[in-house]
Design an enzyme around this catalytic site. Sequence first.
Site, PDB file in Angstrom:
ATOM      1  N   SER A 192      13.076   4.663  53.238  1.00  0.00           N
ATOM      2  CA  SER A 192      11.805   4.028  53.587  1.00  0.00           C
ATOM      3  C   SER A 192      11.155   4.747  54.750  1.00  0.00           C
ATOM      4  O   SER A 192      11.832   5.295  55.632  1.00  0.00           O
ATOM      5  CB  SER A 192      12.048   2.560  53.966  1.00  0.00           C
ATOM      6  OG  SER A 192      10.895   1.981  54.542  1.00  0.00           O
ATOM      7  N   TYR A 221      15.753  -3.914  58.814  1.00  0.00           N
ATOM      8  CA  TYR A 221      15.521  -3.254  57.529  1.00  0.00           C
ATOM      9  C   TYR A 221      15.494  -1.738  57.705  1.00  0.00           C
ATOM     10  O   TYR A 221      16.163  -0.992  56.976  1.00  0.00           O
ATOM     11  CB  TYR A 221      14.204  -3.729  56.913  1.00  0.00           C
ATOM     12  CG  TYR A 221      13.761  -2.902  55.738  1.00  0.00           C
ATOM     13  CD1 TYR A 221      14.519  -2.854  54.569  1.00  0.00           C
ATOM     14  CD2 TYR A 221      12.587  -2.138  55.788  1.00  0.00           C
ATOM     15  CE1 TYR A 221      14.126  -2.085  53.492  1.00  0.00           C
ATOM     16  CE2 TYR A 221      12.188  -1.377  54.710  1.00  0.00           C
ATOM     17  CZ  TYR A 221      12.956  -1.351  53.561  1.00  0.00           C
ATOM     18  OH  TYR A 221      12.563  -0.582  52.499  1.00  0.00           O
TER      19      TYR A 221
END
Length: 431
Positions: A223, A248
């Site tokens: 990501s 995350y």
Amino acid sequence: MSGAVNLGRAGAVDGWLARLGRGLWAPRCLVCGEAGEGRLDLCGRCEAALPWMPPACASCAMPLPARATESAARAPPRSPAGPTVKAPVGAAIAAITATPQQKAIAAIAAPTARPARLCSACQHDPPPLAEVHAAFLYGFPLDRLLPRPGFSFVKGSLEDRGTVERAFANFRPQRVVNLAAQAGVRYSLENPHAYIDSNIVGFTNILEACRHGGVEHLVYASSSSVYGANRKLPFAVADSVDHPVSLYAASKKANELMAHTYSHLFALPTTGLRFFTVYGPWGRPDMALFLFTKNILEGRPIDVFNHGRHTRDFTYIDDIVEGVIRTLDRVPGPDPDYDPLQPNPGSSAAPYRVYNIGNSQPVQLLRYIEVLEECLGRKAERNLLPLQPGDVPDTFADVGDLQRDTGYRPSTPIETGVRNFVDWYRAYHGA
């Protein structure tokens, strides 16, 4: 996928895989399985506040009105669930073999990336697959695919090591695409354990299965969130990413470190893809474009964080799919230019690579909203809010390494991508 067949550009197989990558949904509650009508509200059966999405043709990916689809299989018995229940963390292991000359591919996707129903009117023939084997974790109904020869599924969880091991043992994939994860920056502040279970424990199970299964290439989703507190723009894979600002982001950085360890110790070729703000048809309904479109059409205000001043490198889904296919076709080897005295985080003396997949055209959120308003023909009522914890002010992808190694760079402007999304959204909802 070998060089002999490029599934990202031509043929029936490429369409099937591309649509798997786009995340086709069936209209069911993610908790109890109750069939719905494509609405984004509470489940009428279990009252879970979870997304509904419309059905689509698994061949041509065109949205189908509810009346054009056959009724779904009977939903399983209701399990206790309250109005704040989150979707269970899971994944789908879909493995595809086309011909003896082609590779056996295991595409591991989150519940939002799975084939939907088949089109009753579409005349497309099924993909020319010699065998399709799937282990769908958390078992979302795929009743219309079950009659297909060579297709099967088993319920389980990505962090259930036995389930993953059996799936790999039964199919024996040669290449693996792992798109499964607990996604989202903000939810990681509410439920951090879900990120450890799925993104750390689950990814360890995938790595181990690839190691012991003799997999020749693992491509996995990272990501752009890994860039965290970095302020040098554009973000490059050679940059240090040691200052995440959400759990995350930390979990995705951990995935990259774990993958490198397996590349170094066991010569497992791995490629991590740092996706930048993916949008488009069949995407996650909790993303801004879905929420904005729905609220604008319903005459309700939209929440605009950081007063709309931050920028994002919005990347259209077709560009993401093409990037995944291109990198899957390129199995990495040791980088001959790697210098351990001046290490490059994007490569290694091991068979390991990391790439950015972004549009390299950052757009301010206010401009993104303006384009959406133009496409919808309506103005939005804006509720201006401060920047959310865990969010970053700007993202901007340097895709030089991706272009050098694959000859590809994303290029879809938001004017085209948002228009495609709005056309798709209106086609289904009749809005």
